[in-house]
Write an enzyme that holds these catalytic residues in place. Structure first.
Site, PDB file in Angstrom:
ATOM      1  N   LYS A 102      14.492   4.826 -11.713  1.00 24.47           N
ATOM      2  CA  LYS A 102      13.052   5.091 -11.823  1.00 24.47           C
ATOM      3  C   LYS A 102      12.319   3.968 -11.090  1.00 24.47           C
ATOM      4  CE  LYS A 102       9.438   4.423 -13.730  1.00 24.47           C
ATOM      5  NZ  LYS A 102       8.239   3.944 -12.980  1.00 24.47           N
ATOM      6  N   GLU A 160      15.887  -8.293 -16.556  1.00 25.64           N
ATOM      7  CA  GLU A 160      15.416  -9.345 -15.640  1.00 25.64           C
ATOM      8  C   GLU A 160      13.903  -9.362 -15.761  1.00 25.64           C
ATOM      9  OE1 GLU A 160      17.234 -11.294 -13.896  1.00 25.64           O
ATOM     10  OE2 GLU A 160      19.137 -10.286 -13.528  1.00 25.64           O
ATOM     11  N   CYS A 199       9.242 -13.047  -9.551  1.00 32.40           N
ATOM     12  CA  CYS A 199       9.428 -13.375 -10.966  1.00 32.40           C
ATOM     13  C   CYS A 199       9.737 -14.850 -11.188  1.00 32.40           C
ATOM     14  CB  CYS A 199      10.539 -12.510 -11.515  1.00 32.40           C
ATOM     15  SG  CYS A 199      11.930 -12.418 -10.383  1.00 32.40           S
ATOM     16  N   GLU A 246       2.027 -15.845 -17.055  1.00 38.38           N
ATOM     17  CA  GLU A 246       2.462 -15.441 -15.715  1.00 38.38           C
ATOM     18  C   GLU A 246       1.310 -14.733 -15.011  1.00 38.38           C
ATOM     19  OE1 GLU A 246       5.272 -12.134 -15.290  1.00 38.38           O
ATOM     20  OE2 GLU A 246       6.414 -13.383 -13.907  1.00 38.38           O
TER      21      GLU A 246
HETATM   22  P1  NAP Z   1       6.330  -3.601 -15.443  1.00 43.12           P
HETATM   23  O1  NAP Z   1       4.958  -3.155 -15.699  1.00 43.12           O
HETATM   24  O2  NAP Z   1       7.154  -4.045 -16.565  1.00 43.12           O
HETATM   25  O3  NAP Z   1       7.031  -2.377 -14.691  1.00 43.12           O
HETATM   26  C1  NAP Z   1       8.364  -2.416 -14.294  1.00 43.12           C
HETATM   27  C2  NAP Z   1       8.921  -1.009 -14.338  1.00 43.12           C
HETATM   28  O4  NAP Z   1       8.924  -0.524 -15.682  1.00 43.12           O
HETATM   29  C3  NAP Z   1       8.105  -0.011 -13.541  1.00 43.12           C
HETATM   30  O5  NAP Z   1       8.968   0.927 -12.951  1.00 43.12           O
HETATM   31  C4  NAP Z   1       7.265   0.629 -14.628  1.00 43.12           C
HETATM   32  O6  NAP Z   1       6.778   1.896 -14.284  1.00 43.12           O
HETATM   33  C5  NAP Z   1       8.251   0.707 -15.749  1.00 43.12           C
HETATM   34  N1  NAP Z   1       7.651   0.861 -17.073  1.00 43.12           N
HETATM   35  C6  NAP Z   1       6.393   0.563 -17.477  1.00 43.12           C
HETATM   36  N2  NAP Z   1       6.239   0.846 -18.788  1.00 43.12           N
HETATM   37  C7  NAP Z   1       7.425   1.330 -19.222  1.00 43.12           C
HETATM   38  C8  NAP Z   1       7.907   1.782 -20.482  1.00 43.12           C
HETATM   39  N3  NAP Z   1       7.135   1.803 -21.568  1.00 43.12           N
HETATM   40  N4  NAP Z   1       9.191   2.187 -20.566  1.00 43.12           N
HETATM   41  C9  NAP Z   1      10.000   2.164 -19.500  1.00 43.12           C
HETATM   42  N5  NAP Z   1       9.599   1.752 -18.278  1.00 43.12           N
HETATM   43  C10 NAP Z   1       8.322   1.335 -18.139  1.00 43.12           C
HETATM   44  O7  NAP Z   1       6.375  -4.758 -14.381  1.00 43.12           O
HETATM   45  P2  NAP Z   1       5.618  -4.791 -12.984  1.00 43.12           P
HETATM   46  O8  NAP Z   1       4.191  -5.080 -13.243  1.00 43.12           O
HETATM   47  O9  NAP Z   1       5.988  -3.620 -12.170  1.00 43.12           O
HETATM   48  O10 NAP Z   1       6.342  -6.036 -12.301  1.00 43.12           O
HETATM   49  C11 NAP Z   1       5.943  -7.320 -12.549  1.00 43.12           C
HETATM   50  C12 NAP Z   1       6.801  -7.979 -13.599  1.00 43.12           C
HETATM   51  O11 NAP Z   1       8.183  -7.867 -13.282  1.00 43.12           O
HETATM   52  C13 NAP Z   1       6.540  -9.449 -13.704  1.00 43.12           C
HETATM   53  O12 NAP Z   1       6.513  -9.854 -15.050  1.00 43.12           O
HETATM   54  C14 NAP Z   1       7.726 -10.071 -13.005  1.00 43.12           C
HETATM   55  O13 NAP Z   1       7.989 -11.374 -13.372  1.00 43.12           O
HETATM   56  C15 NAP Z   1       8.810  -9.139 -13.349  1.00 43.12           C
HETATM   57  N6  NAP Z   1       9.903  -9.197 -12.378  1.00 43.12           N
HETATM   58  C16 NAP Z   1      11.075  -9.777 -12.750  1.00 43.12           C
HETATM   59  C17 NAP Z   1      12.113  -9.879 -11.847  1.00 43.12           C
HETATM   60  C18 NAP Z   1      13.420 -10.517 -12.240  1.00 43.12           C
HETATM   61  O14 NAP Z   1      14.411 -10.322 -11.562  1.00 43.12           O
HETATM   62  N7  NAP Z   1      13.482 -11.262 -13.311  1.00 43.12           N
HETATM   63  C19 NAP Z   1      11.969  -9.385 -10.560  1.00 43.12           C
HETATM   64  C20 NAP Z   1      10.774  -8.797 -10.211  1.00 43.12           C
HETATM   65  C21 NAP Z   1       9.745  -8.704 -11.144  1.00 43.12           C
HETATM   66  P3  NAP Z   1       5.375   2.067 -13.499  1.00 43.12           P
HETATM   67  O15 NAP Z   1       5.115   0.851 -12.722  1.00 43.12           O
HETATM   68  O16 NAP Z   1       5.638   3.210 -12.642  1.00 43.12           O
HETATM   69  O17 NAP Z   1       4.373   2.338 -14.543  1.00 43.12           O
END
Ligand code: NAP
Ligand code: MG
Length: 498
Positions: free
Chosen positions: A191, A266, A300, A401
């Site tokens: 997804k 992650e 991240c 963050e």
């Molecule tokens: P996010 O809002 O958590 O979204 C990540 C993914 O999860 C997206 O595909 C999102 O879908 C999906 N999602 C959202 N709500 C969900 C739910 N209730 N159940 C299942 N899936 C759900 O994060 P983001 O804003 O895209 O990315 C930023 C964050 O990712 C930051 O906190 C960053 O630090 C972290 N990150 C971590 C790493 C690592 O390797 N540690 C790498 C990159 C990013 P939609 O976006 O389509 O709604």
């Protein structure tokens, strides 16, 4: 801009005006609801493509296909054949890399100077997993039971994997989920993030072209609250591999409880980057700057809490500010661009909100500090490299963050104090230390509670080196030998031989 970049901005070969479909059981299909959403270019605000809005119904279909494939002929495919498939995918990704990197740039804004540079890593990851496909093995273990027993272990694929990824590195994060799934003999439903679904879809085409059997890799685009939630709660999914925010990570843990599926996470960070006065400052200035400004801070493990030894604090922070001001911000298709836009209007709001909070709480923006609205940049979501001086540990911008190009620079006096303050966070993903003193470097590396410590560098990554979090930055590792274990079950076999 080169001709290809001009052409790409007008019409990328993948952007043919047709709505993008879901990949389920080897077939490209519309969402059951018939709905689509728009994928946007954050540098211009233009719609790049309509994309199928998959939901729980489509996740059901995709999980069924993945289950069917897992229990069918895929189960009998030998490691060597899975290796050949991964090598074929790697070759195709290499061949089409220019197209894939431009798609990443168009869909999420990272400059081509960055996305093109990811080739070695993306292709290298696929070849690394290819190598690992034929390296999976159990162990024969001497036991101490009376009598005669042979005991050994088998490593078996965990089953159907749900991969959920963010938007900040669509190609790389897709490969980090799909690569180990194929290597271990699992099947997967991916997804992608709604903000950047296009590269994962093009990658899926290449995966089909490589000859991966139907149902082994499925891609369902859609929203997190619907498609993502359905995938993480689905009883037919055996494991979720998630990259994203800790808040979503918490939802996924709860959603996984129904069938106690395995979860690897992650998540985000607020990583400390520590500069001692004895460091090579000519290297530390750009190093600490790019530890945050790269990808517009949407990494991240970005080193956003910049701890600087007090005796060099003013000079060093000033130099990082000058470095930030010297970076070229603009449309990522321009090869000169070093800093692209933020991924979306929502992310822009979030980051500018933190800029305001920083100022209200008394920090001084010595570089950047506000959205760029001049000329063509007004249409996109551009925030310039920002350095806040005079930051204290209690300020919001030192704790939360931001996920934007924002450095919070904090002074410190001695090594024990900075270790303690560096660890005073709920997160533990990345960390950095800049010093010429080997003892100091080792002491800090051993003491920081983080999954990666970079000494006199930042963000070095390699497919063979594990990456992941401590504390609320998640659990499980991607990269390295441990990565495959996340996708494998261990079975103990006992044979009475006496
Ligand atoms: P996010 O809002 O958590 O979204 C990540 C993914 O999860 C997206 O595909 C999102 O879908 C999906 N999602 C959202 N709500 C969900 C739910 N209730 N159940 C299942 N899936 C759900 O994060 P983001 O804003 O895209 O990315 C930023 C964050 O990712 C930051 O906190 C960053 O630090 C972290 N990150 C971590 C790493 C690592 O390797 N540690 C790498 C990159 C990013 P939609 O976006 O389509 O709604
Ligand atoms: Mg987009």
């Amino acid at each position: 801009m080169t001709a290809i970049e001009r052409a790409a901005s007008a019409r990328h070969p993948f952007l043919d005006g047709k709505a993008k479909k879901l990949l389920i059981d080897g077939k490209w299909t519309e969402a059951a609801s018939g709905k689509t959403f728009n994928s946007i270019n954050p540098a211009t605000g233009e719609v790049l493509a309509k994309v199928a809005e998959g939901d729980a119904v489509d996740i059901d279909r995709a999980v069924a296909a993945a289950r069917h494939a897992f229990e069918g002929p895929w189960r009998k495919v030998k490691p060597y054949e899975r290796q050949q498939l991964l090598l074929k995918i790697a070759d195709l990704v290499e061949k089409h890399f220019e197209e894939l990197s431009l798609l990443d740039t168009l869909d999420m804004g990272a400059p081509v100077s960055r996305t093109r540079n990811n080739k070695r890593r993306a292709v290298g990851m696929l070849r690394y997993y290819a190598g690992m496909a034929t390296s999976i093995h159990g162990e024969t273990i001497e036991n101490s039971l009376p009598g005669e027993f042979v005991s050994y272990t088998l490593k078996e694929p965990v089953g159907v994997v749900g991969g959920i990824i963010p938007w900040n590195g669509p190609l790389g994060t897709s490969i980090w989920k799909i690569g180990p799934a194929i290597a271990t003999g699992c099947t997967i439903v991916l997804k992608p993030a709604e903000e950047a679904p296009l590269t994962p879809l093009r990658l899926a085409e290449l995966i089909m072209e490589a000859g991966v059997p139907p149902g082994v890799v499925n891609v369902v685009t859609g929203y997190g609250e619907t498609a993502g939630a359905a995938l993480s709660s689905h009883p037919g999914v055996d494991k979720v591999a998630f990259t994203g925010s800790h808040v979503t990570g918490q939802s996924i843990i709860k959603a996984s409880a129904g069938n106690l599926k395995r979860v690897s996470l992650e998540l985000g960070g607020k990583s400390p980057d520590i500069v001692f006065a004895d460091a090579n400052l000519d290297e530390a200035v750009p190093g600490a700057g790019m530890a945050v400004f790269a990808n517009s801070g949407q990494i991240c493990s970005a080193g956003t809490r910049l701890f600087v030894e007090r005796k060099i604090y003013d000079e060093f922070v000033e130099r990082v500010g000058q470095f930030g001001k010297g970076l070229k911000v603009g449309n990522g298709l321009d090869p000169e661009t070093q800093i692209g836009p933020l991924v979306s209007e929502e992310q822009l709001q979030r980051v500018t909100n933190y800029l305001n909070i920083g100022k209200q709480e008394g920090a001084r923006a010595i570089a950047g500090g506000a959205r760029l609205t001049e000329g063509a940049l007004a249409k996109g979501y551009f925030v310039p490299p920002t350095v806040f001086a005079g930051v204290s540990d209690e300020m919001t911008i030192a704790k939360e963050e931001i996920f934007g190009p924002v450095i919070s620079a904090i002074p410190f006096d001695d090594i024990d104090e900075v270790i303690q303050r560096g660890n005073a966070t709920n997160f533990g993903l990345g960390s950095g230390v800049w010093t010429k003193d080997v003892s100091k470097a080792h002491k800090v590396a051993k003491s920081l509670q983080a999954g990666s410590v970079w000494v006199n560098c930042y963000q070095a990554m390699d497919p063979a080196v594990p990456f992941g979090g401590y504390k609320m930055s998640g659990y499980g590792r991607e990269g390295g030998l441990q990565h495959l274990d996340e996708y494998l079950n261990v079975k103990a076999v006992w044979i009475k031989t006496g």
